[in-house]
Design an enzyme around this catalytic site. Structure first.
Site, PDB file in Angstrom:
ATOM      1  CG  ASP A  14      -4.378  -2.329   1.107  1.00 51.64           C
ATOM      2  OD1 ASP A  14      -4.306  -3.156   2.054  1.00 51.64           O
ATOM      3  OD2 ASP A  14      -5.003  -2.839   0.194  1.00 51.64           O
ATOM      4  CG  ASP A  26      -6.213  -9.227   0.467  1.00 48.70           C
ATOM      5  OD1 ASP A  26      -6.962  -8.113   0.660  1.00 48.70           O
ATOM      6  OD2 ASP A  26      -5.020  -9.095   0.339  1.00 48.70           O
ATOM      7  CD  GLU A  33      -0.192  -4.957   6.105  1.00 47.95           C
ATOM      8  OE1 GLU A  33      -1.729  -5.061   6.350  1.00 47.95           O
ATOM      9  OE2 GLU A  33       0.286  -4.756   4.939  1.00 47.95           O
TER      10      GLU A  33
END
Length: 972
Positions: free
Chosen positions: A536, A612, A539
């Site tokens: 997770d 999300d 980015e």
């Protein structure tokens, strides 16, 4: 306490809690995009505009083997700046167009394809280039109906098929590769002349021709050398280096792809008189909490792949660039589409995929970036997750409740709170005192665990992972290229591993070892090989950084700025994690790695989810479209969080969401730490029983899903397929994105995403019978397409079987999918209008790579009408297609009696269900044996095209085994 500390951290970082559009740049707030869009606007206002880029005729060269065309390119506005152009045709017809500045003052990032491509493509030796006075061209293809033409002045590249334009580069003249230059000191303003200015002099000034350079690049140096946005200043030591390019599809009215965006599958327009959006699509991997359900905003991943489609053909492009990119889409009419790609840095490196069918496009793209990895079979089961299961006993309790309620589940997940102070790999022993015992308790029932490993490392010398990374010097640097970059994330003060640095790769693999080595380096000995990984925040997400990410002038290995490689960053993290998990065992077992951030090629390394989302009907609906878009772009193993990450969906919404998740390639329920517990066994009746049935339905259909994943791993065809892929000439289906097919199985699903629905509209694209999966009701399509209404009460999922399909299922309820290994099969045979059907089944051990050595079962089932007899048979497809490849490996070692096939000798076909016979049989028997036990129920639907309940023939215990050749005759 750990959960409370996380909440406090969240409270301190309100920008992360919910999407605020002001936290992310729009085109008008990004200087390079402003410049590119302004050029487009100026060009659009000038009917005489043409591109300043031309091919220098005396530099045109064809390689001796005819493999490629090369030439020099210059801009009439900057004659001293040189560019190189390289155009080549691959063996499969893909055209690669590259352009870069040569002998300049700097170097543009040109390594994107080294990460995205699986290998350097083979260039065709059959192409014959022809050099003319105004163009260079080549005709190729099996039918010699494809032509690539490079027009010299101005530069334009056009792909034709049968003389019709398919793809045009720089047709609108918007190509602009900003060259490297020196920063000039501002010049003092000229002094005003004394005295009166003569009238004719004033007129001369007013009538002076405009500066063409200023017209082209703008009147001011807009954000060339430095750019301030909110509280951050981005230094730009290399100056302007953006790339603008228009890519047109003059004969294609629909475009798809460029995930990830929360929008429709057929991409709406962003400019023009009737544009749907006003802001271009953006590809800039971003951590966007509670993202909008209808927006062009950038999200977590970026795949710069676009399909253009019409009833005549499908074409595509892969724009291999990893920097921030904005994309405008315009449609001047219903039959053509124009796009404008504006990127912050990088070279021009575009792959034109000529199609002409969707299947061709998927194959062409897969040969470039690879097919999806064939996942472990258990990974296709149901995954139960939340932020967070708070202790070892919590995990055991959740597992116990699933078993008590007879609900299947394969994987339990742990979010960040398992790790002490969010130091990944380090268990918090206060709440997880016995991690290996907990893991073994889960694996005892053939289940797995997945735990999160984020890319940020807590900056403390007591954390061995951070210390080793520091000692090895593999951390990302600040803009000076020397000082370790520091940002803020879940661990507090954090550093980030630079996975572009080769020194990091073997070290990262070593962290996942479950046995301590002699090196003294850290190993995850409090884990087992039954633990898989969730990547997770890759980015990367950085709470105190610009746009909740890393400053663009940070430095990676090789001296490249983060702006150059941002969209690649997340892929490299999941890539190395995938390799690390695989390396834990010898022989290696298939890893499961879930990633939030991705790029072209990420499909080779696991699964993704859509981030999300919110527990709303709108997010439920758009999640389907996002998963379809990812499948179109090659990343099939995808899904959205069931129930929504944020919020507390009511029982109706949650029930519908499980119906969506059960028909997604990746099926996981997940929830935010602030949400109420919503495991499926917690619901009251009748919701709990409905969810149990949905979970069991997913498990019964796992053979269908696994077979679809095998096909994706071989051909690149998506696991879930929208209508334009399956019926590419049906114009009524080009915009459909709320129903889809599962692989090539013939399963058509229309998930319900509307509150209070009791029925649903399903589009049937052909004159064919479609059977309701549950009731066997026969619906009839029509030539030219037809919409039907089907029941869709809360306990019903609109699920149809296309006539002509054979579906293999396993109907025995089990607690997890590995426990189904020796269960018998049911074959549901849905006869077409003509009385025929076909289907496939692929099986292997589900965990190893032995399938690459030919250790598998691959069966073809057929039902053929032969006069008054319908013969149902099973044949060995592996034997029929021995040269077909899985994961790019030819199956030269395959034989029907392989070890795995022999291990399945006793696995039976326990039942055949034949739908759509027009009369009761007189006899049902094995071709090599006697009569079989069967029953027949007449239906109200006849073969003359009437709707109604289909007839059902049930053949019990046909004395067949799944790995055998056999045939059964149904005599009228």
């Amino acid at each position: 306490m750990r959960a409370i500390s996380s909440l406090l951290l969240l409270a301190a970082l309100p920008a992360v809690l919910a999407v605020k559009t002001e936290d992310f740049k729009t085109c008008s707030q990004a200087a390079f995009c402003r410049r590119g869009r302004a050029l487009s606007e100026r060009a659009g206002q000038d009917p005489n505009w043409k591109s300043p880029y031309t091919v220098t005729a005396d530099t045109v060269a064809i390689s001796p083997d005819q493999a490629s065309f090369t030439a020099g390119v210059r801009s009439s506005l900057y004659p001293d700046i040189q560019f190189s152009l390289d155009v080549r045709v691959h063996e499969d017809g893909v055209v690669r167009v590259r352009m870069d500045e040569v002998n300049g003052m700097g170097r543009r990032y040109n390594e994107t394809t080294s990460w995205a491509l699986i290998a350097e493509p083979q260039v065709s030796r059959d192409v014959q280039w022809k050099i003319g006075k105004q163009d260079v061209r080549a005709v190729y293809g099996p039918k010699k109906d494809v032509e690539i033409v490079i027009f010299l002045s101005p530069l334009k590249v056009v792909l034709y098929r049968q003389g019709k334009e398919q793809v045009v580069l720089n047709g609108l003249g918007l190509l602009h590769m900003e060259h490297f230059r020196k920063k000039e000191e501002p010049k003092p303003a000229p002094e005003a002349p004394e005295g009166d200015v003569k009238t004719d002099d004033a007129q001369a000034v007013m009538q002076a021709p405009p500066n063409p350079r200023a017209w082209f690049e703008g009147e001011t140096e807009d954000g060339y050398w430095e750019e301030t946005w909110r509280s951050w200043t981005d230094s730009k030591p290399k100056g302007p280096q953006s790339l603008s390019l228009d890519i047109s599809f003059p004969n294609h009215g629909h475009v798809y792809g460029i995930p990830q965006h929360a929008t429709r599958l057929s991409l709406p327009t962003t400019c023009g008189d009737n544009s749907y959006y006003t802001e271009p699509y953006r590809l800039w991997n971003s951590d966007v909490f509670e993202y909008l359900a209808d927006s062009t905003m950038s999200l977590y991943g970026s795949i710069p792949v676009m399909h253009a489609h019409s009833a005549d053909s499908t074409v595509g492009i892969f724009n291999a660039i990893a920097s921030d990119t904005f994309i405008d889409i315009a449609q001047p009419d219903a039959k053509s589409t124009y796009t404008h790609w504006i990127s912050e840095s990088g070279i021009l490196d575009v792959f034109i995929m000529p199609g002409p069918t969707p299947e061709d496009i998927f194959a062409q793209y897969a040969r470039l970036t690879g097919t999806p990895a064939l996942p472990a079979h258990w990974a296709l089961g149901y995954h139960q997750c939340r932020w967070n299961y708070v202790s070892s006993d919590d995990v055991r309790g959740v597992q116990k409740r699933f078993d008590e309620e007879d609900m299947p589940v394969d994987v339990f997940w742990l979010d960040i709170e398992y790790a002490e102070e969010h130091k990944y790999f380090i268990w918090d022993k206060k709440t997880f005192p016995d991690p290996k015992d907990m893991i073994n308790d889960v694996s005892e029932l053939a289940r797995k665990m997945v735990v999160i490993i984020d890319p940020h490392l807590k900056r403390t010398s007591s954390y061995p992972v951070y210390k080793e990374a520091t000692d090895l010097d593999v951390l990302i640097k600040q803009k000076d290229g020397q000082t370790e970059y520091e940002g803020w994330c879940w661990s507090g003060s954090s550093a980030w591993v630079d996975f572009f640095n080769p020194k990091s790769w073997n070290w990262w693999k070593g962290l996942f070892k479950t046995v301590q080595s002699n090196s003294g380096k850290f190993a995850w000995i409090d884990s087992t090989t039954d633990v898989h990984i969730w990547n997770d925040m890759n980015e990367p997400a950085i709470f105190n950084g610009p746009e909740i990410s890393m400053p663009r002038d940070s430095i990676h290995y090789g001296g490249w700025e983060h702006r150059d490689v941002h969209n690649l960053n997340g892929m490299l993290f999941s890539n190395q994690t995938y390799q690390a998990v695989m390396a834990r065992t010898n022989p290696p077992m298939r890893p499961f790695v879930l990633t939030r951030s991705f790029f072209a090629g990420s499909q080779r390394f696991g699964a993704m989810w859509t981030g999300d989302n919110l527990g709303t009907w709108e997010h439920m609906a758009v999640g389907i479209k996002m998963v379809l878009a990812n499948n179109i772009a090659g990343f099939s193993f995808s899904g959205s969080d069931v129930g929504g990450f944020f919020g507390n969906p009511d029982p109706e919404m949650l029930t519908r969401w499980y119906g969506v998740g059960a028909f997604s390639p990746f099926f996981r329920a997940h929830a935010h730490i602030d949400t109420k517990r919503r495991e499926p066994y917690l619901l009251e009746e009748p919701y709990k029983s409905i969810l149990r049935d949905i979970l069991r339905l997913r498990y019964s259909m796992l053979p269908i899903w696994y077979t679809a994943f095998r096909e994706a791993s071989v051909t690149g065809l998506p696991v879930v397929r929208p209508h334009y892929v399956v019926f590419p000439q049906d114009i009524n289906g080009f915009e459909i994105d709320d129903q889809y097919f599962v692989g090539g199985s013939g399963v058509l699903v229309k998930p319900v995403t509307e509150k209070g629905a009791t029925e649903a509209t399903v589009y049937l694209p052909e004159n064919q019978v479609y059977y309701d999966y549950f009731t066997n009701y026969a619906y009839r399509g029509a030539k030219g397409g037809k919409s039907i209404t089907v029941p869709a009460a809360l306990h019903q999922i609109p699920l149809l079987i296309r006539g002509g399909s054979i579906l293999p299922t396993r109907e025995r309820p089990r607690r997890s999918s590995p426990l189904m290994k020796n269960d018998p099969f049911t074959l549901r045979i849905a006869l077409s209008n003509a009385g025929n059907a076909r289907g496939e089944l692929y099986l292997d051990d589900g965990v190893s790579y032995a399938h690459k050595e030919g250790q598998f079962i691959w069966r073809e089932f057929t039902a053929e009408k032969q006069g008054k007899t319908i013969r149902i048979s099973s044949a060995d497809l592996g034997k029929a297609k021995p040269a077909e490849a899985v994961d790019g490996v030819a199956l030269v070692k395959y034989n029907g009696g392989n070890t795995f096939a022999k291990s399945m000798d006793l696995v039976r076909v326990e039942k055949l269900v034949v739908l759509g016979l027009d009369r009761k049989p007189s006899r049902v028997k094995r071709v090599d044996g006697g009569e079989l036990d069967w029953s027949f129920t007449a239906g109200t639907a006849a073969s003359d095209g009437k709707e109604g309940t289909a007839s059902i023939l049930v053949i019990k215990n046909p004395v067949t085994h799944i790995a055998d050749d056999w045939a059964i005759d149904i005599n009228a």
